[in-house]
Design a protein around this motif. Sequence first.
Motif, PDB file in Angstrom:
ATOM      1  N   ASP A  72     -20.145  -3.612 138.426  1.00 36.34           N
ATOM      2  CA  ASP A  72     -20.452  -2.279 137.905  1.00 36.34           C
ATOM      3  C   ASP A  72     -21.940  -2.067 137.669  1.00 36.34           C
ATOM      4  O   ASP A  72     -22.337  -1.107 137.007  1.00 36.34           O
ATOM      5  N   ASP A  73     -22.780  -2.929 138.227  1.00 39.63           N
ATOM      6  CA  ASP A  73     -24.222  -2.789 138.088  1.00 39.63           C
ATOM      7  C   ASP A  73     -24.825  -2.310 139.406  1.00 39.63           C
ATOM      8  O   ASP A  73     -24.130  -2.169 140.415  1.00 39.63           O
ATOM      9  N   PHE A  80     -28.034   1.136 131.138  1.00 35.82           N
ATOM     10  CA  PHE A  80     -27.542   2.498 131.233  1.00 35.82           C
ATOM     11  C   PHE A  80     -26.059   2.523 130.893  1.00 35.82           C
ATOM     12  O   PHE A  80     -25.358   1.525 131.000  1.00 35.82           O
ATOM     13  N   ARG A  81     -25.585   3.649 130.441  1.00 33.70           N
ATOM     14  CA  ARG A  81     -24.166   3.910 130.305  1.00 33.70           C
ATOM     15  C   ARG A  81     -23.950   5.411 130.445  1.00 33.70           C
ATOM     16  O   ARG A  81     -24.861   6.200 130.195  1.00 33.70           O
ATOM     17  N   GLU A  82     -22.748   5.795 130.862  1.00 34.05           N
ATOM     18  CA  GLU A  82     -22.478   7.183 131.217  1.00 34.05           C
ATOM     19  C   GLU A  82     -21.815   7.977 130.101  1.00 34.05           C
ATOM     20  O   GLU A  82     -21.799   9.205 130.140  1.00 34.05           O
ATOM     21  N   ASP A  83     -21.275   7.296 129.079  1.00 35.04           N
ATOM     22  CA  ASP A  83     -20.482   7.996 128.079  1.00 35.04           C
ATOM     23  C   ASP A  83     -21.240   8.288 126.787  1.00 35.04           C
ATOM     24  O   ASP A  83     -20.883   9.194 126.036  1.00 35.04           O
ATOM     25  N   CYS A 122     -30.443 -12.139 131.859  1.00 33.85           N
ATOM     26  CA  CYS A 122     -29.283 -11.283 132.127  1.00 33.85           C
ATOM     27  C   CYS A 122     -28.509 -11.883 133.302  1.00 33.85           C
ATOM     28  O   CYS A 122     -29.046 -12.003 134.412  1.00 33.85           O
ATOM     29  N   HIS A 123     -27.266 -12.259 133.061  1.00 29.69           N
ATOM     30  CA  HIS A 123     -26.482 -12.991 134.057  1.00 29.69           C
ATOM     31  C   HIS A 123     -26.450 -12.290 135.426  1.00 29.69           C
ATOM     32  O   HIS A 123     -26.733 -12.920 136.450  1.00 29.69           O
ATOM     33  N   PRO A 124     -26.108 -11.002 135.511  1.00 29.24           N
ATOM     34  CA  PRO A 124     -26.037 -10.391 136.841  1.00 29.24           C
ATOM     35  C   PRO A 124     -27.389 -10.164 137.503  1.00 29.24           C
ATOM     36  O   PRO A 124     -27.441  -9.697 138.640  1.00 29.24           O
ATOM     37  N   ARG A 127     -25.263  -2.068 133.491  1.00 26.20           N
ATOM     38  CA  ARG A 127     -24.371  -1.142 132.809  1.00 26.20           C
ATOM     39  C   ARG A 127     -23.893  -1.715 131.473  1.00 26.20           C
ATOM     40  O   ARG A 127     -23.437  -2.857 131.398  1.00 26.20           O
ATOM     41  N   ASP A 128     -23.999  -0.899 130.452  1.00 25.16           N
ATOM     42  CA  ASP A 128     -23.419  -1.230 129.155  1.00 25.16           C
ATOM     43  C   ASP A 128     -22.157  -0.402 128.986  1.00 25.16           C
ATOM     44  O   ASP A 128     -22.120   0.770 129.366  1.00 25.16           O
ATOM     45  N   SER A 129     -21.115  -1.009 128.439  1.00 26.14           N
ATOM     46  CA  SER A 129     -19.865  -0.269 128.240  1.00 26.14           C
ATOM     47  C   SER A 129     -19.063  -0.919 127.124  1.00 26.14           C
ATOM     48  O   SER A 129     -19.278  -2.085 126.777  1.00 26.14           O
ATOM     49  N   THR A 130     -18.135  -0.168 126.594  1.00 25.74           N
ATOM     50  CA  THR A 130     -17.274  -0.674 125.526  1.00 25.74           C
ATOM     51  C   THR A 130     -16.387  -1.799 126.029  1.00 25.74           C
ATOM     52  O   THR A 130     -15.979  -2.672 125.256  1.00 25.74           O
TER      53      THR A 130
END
Length: 338
Positions: A93-94, A124-127, A161-163, A211-214
Amino acid sequence: MPPPVVTVLLPARNAERTVARAVESLLEGTLREIRVLAVDDGSTDGTRGVLEGLAARDARVEVLEGQGRGLVAALNLALSHATSPYVARMDADDEALPRRLEASVAALEANPGLGGVGTGVELFREDQPVSPSMRDYAAWLNGLTTPERLHRERFVESPICHPSVCLRREAVVAAGGWEHGDFPEDYNLWLKLIHQGHGMHNVPEVLLRWRDSTERLTRTDPRYAHKRFIWVKARYLARSREVAGRPLTVWGTGPGGLTLTRFLLAEGARVERFIDVHPRKVGTRIHGIPVDPPESLGAPPEDTHLVAAVGVRGIRDEIRSALTALGWVEGVHFTCAA
Protein backbone atom coordinates in the motif's frame (compact mmCIF):
# COMPACT_ATOMS: atom_id res chain seq x y z
CA MET A 1 16.10 -9.52 -20.17
CA PRO A 2 19.26 -8.57 -18.18
CA PRO A 3 19.69 -10.12 -14.73
CA PRO A 4 18.20 -8.02 -11.94
CA VAL A 5 20.34 -5.78 -9.76
CA VAL A 6 17.62 -5.59 -7.11
CA THR A 7 14.89 -8.06 -6.19
CA VAL A 8 11.95 -6.42 -4.44
CA LEU A 9 10.19 -8.56 -1.82
CA LEU A 10 6.53 -7.53 -1.72
CA PRO A 11 4.11 -9.53 0.44
CA ALA A 12 0.44 -8.75 -0.10
CA ARG A 13 -2.73 -9.85 1.64
CA ASN A 14 -6.12 -8.43 0.69
CA ALA A 15 -4.50 -5.41 -0.97
CA GLU A 16 -6.61 -5.36 -4.14
CA ARG A 17 -7.17 -1.60 -3.93
CA THR A 18 -3.53 -0.50 -3.56
CA VAL A 19 -1.13 -3.20 -4.75
CA ALA A 20 -1.21 -2.32 -8.45
CA ARG A 21 0.05 1.20 -7.77
CA ALA A 22 2.73 -0.15 -5.40
CA VAL A 23 4.10 -2.49 -8.07
CA GLU A 24 3.74 0.01 -10.91
CA SER A 25 5.68 2.63 -8.95
CA LEU A 26 8.61 0.20 -8.81
CA LEU A 27 8.38 -0.73 -12.49
CA GLU A 28 8.32 2.96 -13.47
CA GLY A 29 11.52 3.68 -11.53
CA THR A 30 14.79 4.82 -13.05
CA LEU A 31 16.49 1.50 -12.22
CA ARG A 32 15.15 -0.89 -14.84
CA GLU A 33 17.07 -4.06 -13.92
CA ILE A 34 14.74 -5.18 -11.16
CA ARG A 35 12.63 -8.18 -10.27
CA VAL A 36 9.49 -7.92 -8.17
CA LEU A 37 8.61 -11.04 -6.20
CA ALA A 38 5.03 -10.47 -5.10
CA VAL A 39 3.87 -12.96 -2.47
CA ASP A 40 0.11 -13.46 -2.33
CA ASP A 41 -0.18 -14.37 1.34
CA GLY A 42 -3.62 -15.96 1.51
CA SER A 43 -5.69 -13.13 0.04
CA THR A 44 -9.46 -13.58 -0.08
CA ASP A 45 -10.15 -10.58 -2.34
CA GLY A 46 -8.92 -9.85 -5.86
CA THR A 47 -5.26 -9.34 -4.95
CA ARG A 48 -4.10 -12.50 -6.73
CA GLY A 49 -5.81 -11.48 -9.96
CA VAL A 50 -4.27 -8.01 -9.84
CA LEU A 51 -0.80 -9.47 -9.32
CA GLU A 52 -1.20 -12.01 -12.11
CA GLY A 53 -2.34 -9.24 -14.44
CA LEU A 54 0.77 -7.22 -13.60
CA ALA A 55 2.98 -10.29 -14.20
CA ALA A 56 1.33 -10.90 -17.57
CA ARG A 57 2.15 -7.36 -18.67
CA ASP A 58 5.71 -7.15 -17.34
CA ALA A 59 8.12 -10.09 -17.16
CA ARG A 60 9.91 -8.45 -14.21
CA VAL A 61 6.97 -9.37 -11.95
CA GLU A 62 6.60 -12.88 -10.53
CA VAL A 63 3.84 -14.07 -8.21
CA LEU A 64 4.58 -16.51 -5.38
CA GLU A 65 2.08 -18.38 -3.19
CA GLY A 66 2.49 -17.50 0.47
CA GLN A 67 -0.36 -19.70 1.80
CA GLY A 68 -1.33 -17.20 4.49
CA ARG A 69 1.61 -18.01 6.77
CA GLY A 70 2.31 -14.38 7.67
CA LEU A 71 4.73 -11.59 6.86
CA VAL A 72 7.98 -13.19 8.04
CA ALA A 73 7.33 -16.44 6.17
CA ALA A 74 6.39 -14.48 3.04
CA LEU A 75 9.58 -12.41 3.21
CA ASN A 76 11.82 -15.44 3.69
CA LEU A 77 10.03 -17.27 0.87
CA ALA A 78 10.74 -14.40 -1.51
CA LEU A 79 14.31 -14.10 -0.21
CA SER A 80 14.89 -17.77 -1.03
CA HIS A 81 13.97 -17.05 -4.67
CA ALA A 82 16.20 -13.97 -4.98
CA THR A 83 19.51 -14.18 -6.84
CA SER A 84 20.40 -10.49 -7.26
CA PRO A 85 23.14 -8.81 -5.20
CA TYR A 86 20.54 -6.59 -3.50
CA VAL A 87 17.07 -7.17 -2.09
CA ALA A 88 14.62 -4.41 -1.29
CA ARG A 89 11.34 -4.29 0.59
CA MET A 90 8.03 -2.84 -0.44
CA ASP A 91 4.60 -2.89 1.16
CA ALA A 92 1.47 -3.39 -0.91
CA ASP A 93 0.00 0.00 0.00
CA ASP A 94 3.01 2.31 -0.37
CA GLU A 95 4.45 4.12 -3.38
CA ALA A 96 8.10 4.23 -4.46
CA LEU A 97 9.32 7.47 -6.01
CA PRO A 98 11.27 7.09 -9.27
CA ARG A 99 14.85 7.22 -7.92
CA ARG A 100 14.27 5.03 -4.88
CA LEU A 101 16.10 1.88 -6.01
CA GLU A 102 18.70 3.67 -8.12
CA ALA A 103 19.73 5.90 -5.21
CA SER A 104 19.75 3.00 -2.75
CA VAL A 105 22.00 0.85 -4.93
CA ALA A 106 24.33 3.81 -5.54
CA ALA A 107 24.69 4.32 -1.79
CA LEU A 108 25.45 0.64 -1.20
CA GLU A 109 27.96 0.43 -4.04
CA ALA A 110 29.72 3.58 -2.83
CA ASN A 111 30.28 2.11 0.66
CA PRO A 112 31.07 -1.63 0.92
CA GLY A 113 30.74 -1.40 4.71
CA LEU A 114 27.00 -0.87 4.48
CA GLY A 115 24.68 -3.82 4.95
CA GLY A 116 21.65 -1.83 3.89
CA VAL A 117 20.08 1.58 3.48
CA GLY A 118 16.63 3.01 3.92
CA THR A 119 15.41 6.24 2.38
CA GLY A 120 13.72 9.39 3.48
CA VAL A 121 9.95 8.94 3.72
CA GLU A 122 6.85 11.03 3.18
CA LEU A 123 3.89 9.94 5.30
CA PHE A 124 0.38 10.11 3.89
CA ARG A 125 -3.11 8.88 4.61
CA GLU A 126 -6.40 9.46 2.81
CA ASP A 127 -8.92 9.52 5.66
CA GLN A 128 -7.44 12.00 8.13
CA PRO A 129 -4.25 13.95 8.89
CA VAL A 130 -1.15 12.00 9.89
CA SER A 131 -0.72 12.01 13.66
CA PRO A 132 1.89 14.35 15.20
CA SER A 133 3.73 11.38 16.73
CA MET A 134 4.11 9.74 13.32
CA ARG A 135 5.28 13.02 11.79
CA ASP A 136 7.91 13.31 14.54
CA TYR A 137 9.01 9.73 13.93
CA ALA A 138 9.36 10.29 10.17
CA ALA A 139 11.36 13.48 10.76
CA TRP A 140 13.69 11.57 13.10
CA LEU A 141 14.14 8.76 10.54
CA ASN A 142 14.84 11.24 7.77
CA GLY A 143 17.68 12.71 9.82
CA LEU A 144 19.61 9.44 10.19
CA THR A 145 21.62 10.02 7.04
CA THR A 146 25.05 8.72 8.08
CA PRO A 147 26.11 5.35 9.49
CA GLU A 148 27.50 7.13 12.56
CA ARG A 149 24.25 8.96 13.29
CA LEU A 150 22.12 5.84 12.83
CA HIS A 151 24.48 3.75 14.95
CA ARG A 152 24.25 6.31 17.75
CA GLU A 153 20.44 6.36 17.59
CA ARG A 154 19.77 2.67 16.95
CA PHE A 155 18.39 1.94 20.42
CA VAL A 156 16.05 4.95 20.48
CA GLU A 157 13.55 3.52 17.98
CA SER A 158 13.58 1.39 14.85
CA PRO A 159 15.88 3.57 12.71
CA ILE A 160 14.79 2.49 9.22
CA CYS A 161 11.36 2.39 7.60
CA HIS A 162 10.95 -1.27 6.66
CA PRO A 163 9.33 -0.81 3.21
CA SER A 164 12.04 1.71 2.26
CA VAL A 165 15.01 -0.59 2.86
CA CYS A 166 17.45 -2.03 0.32
CA LEU A 167 19.88 -4.66 1.64
CA ARG A 168 22.85 -6.69 0.51
CA ARG A 169 21.36 -10.11 -0.10
CA GLU A 170 24.41 -11.95 1.22
CA ALA A 171 24.25 -10.02 4.50
CA VAL A 172 20.56 -10.82 5.02
CA VAL A 173 21.04 -14.50 4.18
CA ALA A 174 24.04 -14.73 6.53
CA ALA A 175 21.89 -13.18 9.28
CA GLY A 176 19.27 -15.88 8.77
CA GLY A 177 16.73 -13.65 7.05
CA TRP A 178 13.79 -12.24 8.97
CA GLU A 179 13.37 -13.93 12.33
CA HIS A 180 9.93 -15.11 13.45
CA GLY A 181 8.91 -14.44 17.03
CA ASP A 182 6.95 -12.29 19.43
CA PHE A 183 8.78 -9.12 18.44
CA PRO A 184 9.09 -6.66 15.50
CA GLU A 185 10.93 -8.56 12.77
CA ASP A 186 12.30 -5.45 11.07
CA TYR A 187 13.86 -3.81 14.13
CA ASN A 188 15.33 -7.14 15.14
CA LEU A 189 16.98 -7.51 11.72
CA TRP A 190 18.44 -3.99 11.75
CA LEU A 191 19.99 -4.53 15.18
CA LYS A 192 21.27 -7.97 14.21
CA LEU A 193 22.96 -6.63 11.06
CA ILE A 194 24.53 -3.75 12.99
CA HIS A 195 25.67 -6.13 15.74
CA GLN A 196 27.34 -8.25 13.05
CA GLY A 197 29.34 -5.23 11.90
CA HIS A 198 27.29 -3.84 9.01
CA GLY A 199 26.71 -0.13 8.71
CA MET A 200 23.27 1.25 7.87
CA HIS A 201 21.78 4.67 7.19
CA ASN A 202 18.97 6.42 5.36
CA VAL A 203 19.51 8.01 1.95
CA PRO A 204 18.81 11.74 2.45
CA GLU A 205 16.27 11.97 -0.38
CA VAL A 206 12.59 11.33 0.32
CA LEU A 207 12.01 8.34 -1.97
CA LEU A 208 9.07 6.47 -0.46
CA ARG A 209 5.49 7.58 0.11
CA TRP A 210 4.68 5.65 3.29
CA ARG A 211 1.00 5.07 3.98
CA ASP A 212 -0.26 5.46 7.52
CA SER A 213 -3.56 3.82 8.40
CA THR A 214 -5.57 2.55 11.33
CA GLU A 215 -5.12 -1.03 10.05
CA ARG A 216 -1.31 -1.00 10.00
CA LEU A 217 0.25 -4.05 11.64
CA THR A 218 2.19 -1.76 13.96
CA ARG A 219 -1.16 -0.74 15.45
CA THR A 220 -2.98 -4.08 15.36
CA ASP A 221 -0.40 -6.84 15.85
CA PRO A 222 0.87 -7.50 19.42
CA ARG A 223 4.36 -8.20 18.04
CA TYR A 224 4.71 -4.45 17.52
CA ALA A 225 3.59 -3.41 20.99
CA HIS A 226 5.92 -0.94 22.71
CA LYS A 227 6.99 -3.58 25.23
CA ARG A 228 8.20 -5.88 22.44
CA PHE A 229 10.31 -3.08 20.93
CA ILE A 230 11.92 -2.58 24.34
CA TRP A 231 12.67 -6.31 24.55
CA VAL A 232 14.49 -6.19 21.19
CA LYS A 233 16.48 -3.16 22.38
CA ALA A 234 17.52 -4.98 25.54
CA ARG A 235 18.44 -8.10 23.59
CA TYR A 236 21.07 -6.27 21.53
CA LEU A 237 21.95 -3.50 23.98
CA ALA A 238 23.08 -6.04 26.57
CA ARG A 239 25.49 -7.64 24.09
CA SER A 240 26.64 -4.42 22.39
CA ARG A 241 30.28 -3.37 22.56
CA GLU A 242 29.24 -0.32 24.59
CA VAL A 243 27.48 -2.28 27.33
CA ALA A 244 28.58 -5.92 27.38
CA GLY A 245 30.27 -6.87 30.64
CA ARG A 246 29.99 -3.43 32.25
CA PRO A 247 27.88 -2.46 35.26
CA LEU A 248 25.09 -0.12 34.19
CA THR A 249 23.37 3.02 35.38
CA VAL A 250 19.87 3.54 33.97
CA TRP A 251 18.63 7.14 33.77
CA GLY A 252 14.84 6.93 34.08
CA THR A 253 12.50 5.03 36.39
CA GLY A 254 9.30 5.53 34.43
CA PRO A 255 7.48 2.58 32.84
CA GLY A 256 9.87 2.46 29.87
CA GLY A 257 13.01 2.64 31.97
CA LEU A 258 11.84 -0.04 34.38
CA THR A 259 10.73 -2.33 31.55
CA LEU A 260 14.09 -1.91 29.82
CA THR A 261 15.87 -2.60 33.11
CA ARG A 262 13.89 -5.78 33.67
CA PHE A 263 14.76 -7.04 30.20
CA LEU A 264 18.42 -6.06 30.58
CA LEU A 265 18.63 -8.00 33.83
CA ALA A 266 17.06 -11.00 32.10
CA GLU A 267 19.82 -10.76 29.48
CA GLY A 268 22.45 -10.96 32.22
CA ALA A 269 23.30 -7.26 32.46
CA ARG A 270 24.19 -5.71 35.85
CA VAL A 271 22.20 -2.58 36.70
CA GLU A 272 23.79 -0.96 39.76
CA ARG A 273 21.83 2.27 40.08
CA PHE A 274 19.11 4.49 38.67
CA ILE A 275 19.19 8.21 37.99
CA ASP A 276 15.96 10.19 38.31
CA VAL A 277 14.86 13.75 38.98
CA HIS A 278 11.65 12.90 40.85
CA PRO A 279 12.10 13.97 44.51
CA ARG A 280 9.95 11.11 45.81
CA LYS A 281 12.14 8.55 44.07
CA VAL A 282 15.59 9.94 44.79
CA GLY A 283 17.10 8.22 47.82
CA THR A 284 14.84 5.17 47.55
CA ARG A 285 15.43 1.76 46.07
CA ILE A 286 13.49 0.21 43.20
CA HIS A 287 13.79 -3.55 42.96
CA GLY A 288 16.73 -3.21 45.34
CA ILE A 289 18.55 -0.73 43.07
CA PRO A 290 19.34 2.73 44.54
CA VAL A 291 17.95 5.86 42.89
CA ASP A 292 20.32 8.85 42.77
CA PRO A 293 19.85 12.40 41.42
CA PRO A 294 21.61 13.66 38.27
CA GLU A 295 23.79 15.83 40.49
CA SER A 296 25.49 12.65 41.73
CA LEU A 297 27.07 12.14 38.32
CA GLY A 298 30.58 13.46 37.99
CA ALA A 299 33.45 12.92 35.61
CA PRO A 300 33.08 10.28 32.91
CA PRO A 301 33.28 6.76 34.40
CA GLU A 302 36.03 4.38 33.43
CA ASP A 303 34.29 1.04 33.89
CA THR A 304 30.52 1.66 33.85
CA HIS A 305 28.03 2.73 31.22
CA LEU A 306 24.88 4.84 31.46
CA VAL A 307 21.70 4.06 29.52
CA ALA A 308 19.33 6.99 29.08
CA ALA A 309 15.80 5.57 29.08
CA VAL A 310 13.47 8.56 29.47
CA GLY A 311 10.90 8.62 26.67
CA VAL A 312 9.38 12.04 27.37
CA ARG A 313 9.64 14.27 24.30
CA GLY A 314 12.69 16.52 24.40
CA ILE A 315 14.30 14.91 27.44
CA ARG A 316 16.74 12.85 25.40
CA ASP A 317 18.45 16.00 24.15
CA GLU A 318 18.50 17.48 27.67
CA ILE A 319 20.21 14.35 29.02
CA ARG A 320 22.70 14.41 26.16
CA SER A 321 23.53 18.04 26.89
CA ALA A 322 23.90 17.45 30.61
CA LEU A 323 26.22 14.47 30.15
CA THR A 324 28.25 16.15 27.41
CA ALA A 325 28.78 19.14 29.69
CA LEU A 326 30.34 16.75 32.21
CA GLY A 327 32.71 15.41 29.55
CA TRP A 328 30.82 12.21 28.84
CA VAL A 329 31.03 10.87 25.28
CA GLU A 330 28.03 9.22 23.68
CA GLY A 331 28.81 5.68 22.54
CA VAL A 332 31.67 5.50 25.05
CA HIS A 333 30.19 6.54 28.38
CA PHE A 334 26.46 6.57 27.64
CA THR A 335 23.83 5.32 25.19
CA CYS A 336 20.36 6.73 24.51
CA ALA A 337 17.66 4.05 24.47
CA ALA A 338 14.45 6.10 24.45
